[in-house]
Scaffold this motif. Structure first.
Motif, short mmCIF file in Angstrom:
data_model
loop_
_atom_site.label_atom_id
_atom_site.label_comp_id
_atom_site.label_asym_id
_atom_site.label_seq_id
_atom_site.Cartn_x
_atom_site.Cartn_y
_atom_site.Cartn_z
N THR A 76 -1.32 9.41 -7.34
CA THR A 76 -1.25 9.03 -5.93
C THR A 76 -2.21 7.89 -5.63
N LEU A 77 -3.43 7.99 -6.13
CA LEU A 77 -4.41 6.91 -5.93
C LEU A 77 -3.92 5.62 -6.57
N ARG A 93 -0.93 4.59 -7.18
CA ARG A 93 0.24 4.02 -6.50
C ARG A 93 -0.06 3.55 -5.08
N SER A 94 -1.02 4.18 -4.43
CA SER A 94 -1.25 3.89 -3.02
C SER A 94 -2.36 2.87 -2.77
N ARG A 95 -3.14 2.57 -3.79
CA ARG A 95 -4.25 1.63 -3.64
C ARG A 95 -3.91 0.30 -4.30
N GLY A 133 -8.28 2.89 -6.77
CA GLY A 133 -7.00 2.66 -7.43
C GLY A 133 -7.20 2.19 -8.85
#
Length: 99
Positions: free
Chosen positions: A17-18, A20-22, A29
């Motif tokens: 999640t980190l 992909r989202s950062r 990220g």
């Protein structure tokens, strides 16, 4: 990922999640992508000053937010955290069935 965290589905989901989202210039990220690709293990990646500074700032912010919660809100978050942990450590999970 090159250490035992690779076997932890909850940690892997968090790192994914980190990653992909950062953005590419975001230290958390970067840390997640570095660990997921196996370039460094988590301990080594967290020791990189750019990553460790961001981890410390995020931890401090999280503790400030946690401390502002009412006892009932805090208990609810802790209950959810235990459920997530138990879900991912249950012998009934796919990971444990494959071992």
């Amino acid at each position: 990922m090159t250490d035992d965290i690779a076997r932890d589905p909850l940690a892997r989901a968090l790192l994914t999640t980190l990653a992909r989202s950062r953005g590419t210039n975001d230290p958390l990220g970067s840390l997640a992508r570095t660990v997921l690709t196996g370039d460094l293990d988590l301990r080594t990646a967290a020791a990189v000053s750019w990553h460790s500074d961001a981890l410390q700032a995020s931890f401090t912010e999280a503790m400030t937010r946690r401390d502002a919660l009412s006892p009932d809100q805090r208990a609810e978050y802790e209950r959810h955290a235990r459920q997530l942990r138990d879900l991912h450590t249950s012998p009934d999970t796919e990971e444990h069935r494959q071992e």
